[in-house]
Design a protein around this motif. Structure first.
Motif, PDB file in Angstrom:
ATOM      1  N   ARG A  56      34.153  45.674  49.538  1.00 35.94           N
ATOM      2  CA  ARG A  56      34.437  44.312  49.994  1.00 35.94           C
ATOM      3  C   ARG A  56      35.935  44.132  50.203  1.00 35.94           C
ATOM      4  O   ARG A  56      36.716  44.247  49.262  1.00 35.94           O
ATOM      5  N   SER A 111      37.574  41.339  51.270  1.00 40.13           N
ATOM      6  CA  SER A 111      38.111  39.997  51.013  1.00 40.13           C
ATOM      7  C   SER A 111      38.665  39.828  49.607  1.00 40.13           C
ATOM      8  O   SER A 111      39.505  38.962  49.363  1.00 40.13           O
ATOM      9  N   SER A 112      38.192  40.656  48.660  1.00 39.34           N
ATOM     10  CA  SER A 112      38.631  40.495  47.272  1.00 39.34           C
ATOM     11  C   SER A 112      39.683  41.525  46.863  1.00 39.34           C
ATOM     12  O   SER A 112      39.940  41.715  45.679  1.00 39.34           O
ATOM     13  N   VAL A 142      43.417  42.233  46.410  1.00 39.27           N
ATOM     14  CA  VAL A 142      44.572  41.360  46.208  1.00 39.27           C
ATOM     15  C   VAL A 142      45.773  42.190  45.771  1.00 39.27           C
ATOM     16  O   VAL A 142      45.646  43.349  45.369  1.00 39.27           O
ATOM     17  N   GLU A 174      48.352  39.258  40.728  1.00 44.32           N
ATOM     18  CA  GLU A 174      47.327  38.205  40.717  1.00 44.32           C
ATOM     19  C   GLU A 174      46.344  38.458  39.581  1.00 44.32           C
ATOM     20  O   GLU A 174      45.725  39.525  39.531  1.00 44.32           O
ATOM     21  N   VAL A 190      42.819  38.186  37.406  1.00 42.05           N
ATOM     22  CA  VAL A 190      41.430  38.193  37.853  1.00 42.05           C
ATOM     23  C   VAL A 190      40.529  37.754  36.706  1.00 42.05           C
ATOM     24  O   VAL A 190      40.760  38.108  35.543  1.00 42.05           O
ATOM     25  N   PRO A 211      34.180  39.075  35.561  1.00 41.30           N
ATOM     26  CA  PRO A 211      33.022  38.790  36.412  1.00 41.30           C
ATOM     27  C   PRO A 211      31.764  38.506  35.596  1.00 41.30           C
ATOM     28  O   PRO A 211      31.637  38.935  34.439  1.00 41.30           O
ATOM     29  N   ASN A 242      32.825  44.222  43.567  1.00 42.97           N
ATOM     30  CA  ASN A 242      33.430  43.392  44.617  1.00 42.97           C
ATOM     31  C   ASN A 242      34.169  42.164  44.096  1.00 42.97           C
ATOM     32  O   ASN A 242      34.637  41.344  44.874  1.00 42.97           O
ATOM     33  N   PHE A 243      34.297  42.021  42.759  1.00 43.25           N
ATOM     34  CA  PHE A 243      34.968  40.833  42.227  1.00 43.25           C
ATOM     35  C   PHE A 243      36.477  40.918  42.374  1.00 43.25           C
ATOM     36  O   PHE A 243      37.155  39.897  42.433  1.00 43.25           O
ATOM     37  N   ALA A 244      37.061  42.115  42.433  1.00 37.71           N
ATOM     38  CA  ALA A 244      38.498  42.258  42.668  1.00 37.71           C
ATOM     39  C   ALA A 244      38.898  43.724  42.687  1.00 37.71           C
ATOM     40  O   ALA A 244      38.340  44.547  41.955  1.00 37.71           O
ATOM     41  N   SER A 245      39.864  44.045  43.529  1.00 39.30           N
ATOM     42  CA  SER A 245      40.595  45.310  43.486  1.00 39.30           C
ATOM     43  C   SER A 245      42.055  44.976  43.763  1.00 39.30           C
ATOM     44  O   SER A 245      42.347  44.085  44.567  1.00 39.30           O
ATOM     45  N   HIS A 246      42.970  45.667  43.100  1.00 42.72           N
ATOM     46  CA  HIS A 246      44.392  45.376  43.240  1.00 42.72           C
ATOM     47  C   HIS A 246      45.134  46.538  43.890  1.00 42.72           C
ATOM     48  O   HIS A 246      44.861  47.702  43.571  1.00 42.72           O
TER      49      HIS A 246
END
Length: 406
Positions: A153, A155-156, A158, A162, A164, A167, A245-249
């Motif tokens: 994903r 869109s997530s 960042v 940031e 997070v 989840p 898909n909740f976040a990757s940095h």
């Protein structure tokens, strides 16, 4: 030297990475990191030193600049290197062109339209196979034949810094056959590198391993967060979903492939022999030292992992060749994760899943607490640099704090 560069700086004259920054009085714009400073490329372009449309430096992402092609991006990097080393260059006395990194806010360096994550460390894949499948036959039959990957994903994704939130999702409690809903209890980091493409292709076109470097603009550090308990329940039959898909940095500075050229090394021997479209010539791995630290809230950071990008079984050229061999088109700014980077030693494992071996070997922190997985309030920081013959090229860091679930 026009500006002082501290010894052992990640951002030496040999580096010149590109990023997007802003300050209180400067809108988001392109810059390059040099020592403890940022050279403002939008301000520099006002001196009429470039022979292309420099409006690309005023954009909030680097995509348009990167899309100009390597003939231009490489020349910009080389020119800056020469100017910084010439006390009589156009940069002489131009202090207004430089901003302290501590005074700047970093932003996503590119707009990521598409993101693919690979699974290319044989040590990591073997460790996971031992834990979840068969200790004697840890690798699946296809693993040594194709660079395994999945579409993630975009869109997530960042930028470093940031926070997070933990989840939520479905998990299976120990001893139960029925799922429950709630916050993940097994949030994990994944130590990865990511490469960013700088050229597009049309649907139906493929990229060979020989051509791959022409399409790769540069690399970033990449923390591909995972929720292991959610993943265990959902990944059959279609693979990761909410667990990933909740976040990757990503780190904010893109280190170019040209800056990393001195650090090329041979990769592991690939047996059995790969199919012709995955064959390649020359050294295609990179000797990049990597480390991960965990800082509990209000406490000192503890280094928990020291690994290296050179361990990867499948290299970037093979990953890109496989990704496009079916005609899949790519775009400028697309991001490709290497997959978790683990080495042979236990302290080189690139995830908590491996380091604490599914929670059976908790890691001790400096404050006396233990970690099986990442707790609320923990800040995870990844760093990376390459060093050889007096040259150091680094990535800075990618760092993020885990907050309680919303």
């Amino acid at each position: 030297m026009i500006i002082n560069i501290p010894e052992n700086s990640d951002f030496s004259i040999h580096n010149i990475p590109f990023g997007i920054f802003s300050t209180e009085d400067r809108s988001p714009r392109a810059g390059v990191a040099i020592g403890e400073h940022i050279l403002d490329l939008a301000a520099l372009s006002e001196l009429d030193v470039f022979d292309f449309n420099t409006a690309v430096f005023e954009k909030e992402v680097l995509n348009d600049f990167i899309s100009l092609g390597k003939e231009i991006t490489k020349k910009v990097r080389r020119d800056i290197q020469l100017w910084l080393q010439d006390d009589n260059s156009i940069l002489a006395g131009k202090t207004e062109l430089f901003v302290k990194q501590t005074d700047a806010q970093m932003h996503m360096p590119v707009y990521v339209n598409d993101y693919t994550d690979f699974y290319s460390s044989i040590e990591h894949a073997t460790n996971v196979g031992k834990m979840f499948r068969d200790p004697e036959n840890a690798l699946l039959p296809n693993w040594k034949h194709i660079p395994v990957g999945y579409h993630g994903r975009a869109s997530s994704i960042v930028v470093s810094g940031e926070p997070v939130h933990r989840p939520k999702g479905q998990t299976i409690p120990v001893g139960s056959e029925q799922p429950v809903f709630g916050p993940s209890q097994r949030v994990d980091f994944e130590l990865e590198m990511g490469f960013i493409t700088g050229k597009s292709t049309n649907l139906g076109e493929s990229i060979s391993t020989t051509e791959a470097n022409d399409y790769i603009f540069g690399l970033v550090l990449f923390n591909d967060w995972s929720a292991r308990d959610i993943q265990k329940w959902e990944y059959v039959p279609l693979g990761p979903f909410l667990a990933k898909n909740f976040a990757s940095h990503i780190s904010p500075w893109i280190v170019t492939l040209e800056a990393l050229a001195p650090f090329k090394v041979e990769g592991p021997n690939q047996e059995p022999k790969v199919l012709p479209y995955l064959e390649f010539e020359g050294a295609r791995n990179y000797d990049i030292n990597l480390e991960v630290g965990i800082a509990p809230e209000g406490s000192e950071e503890q280094t928990v992992c020291q690994s290296n990008f050179k361990y990867m079984y499948w290299n970037m050229a093979q990953q890109l060749a496989h990704h496009t061999v079916n005609g899949c088109n790519i775009n400028v700014g697309d991001l490709y994760g290497s997959g978790t980077i683990s080495g042979k030693d236990e302290n080189s494992y690139g995830s908590m899943l491996e380091l604490a071996w599914m929670g059976t070997k908790p890691l001790k922190m400096k404050d006396g607490t233990e970690r099986k997985f990442i707790l609320d309030g923990d800040t995870v920081t990844m760093r990376g640099h390459a060093e050889k013959d007096g040259k150091r090229v680094g990535f800075g860091e990618v760092s993020a704090k885990i907050l309680p679930a919303k």
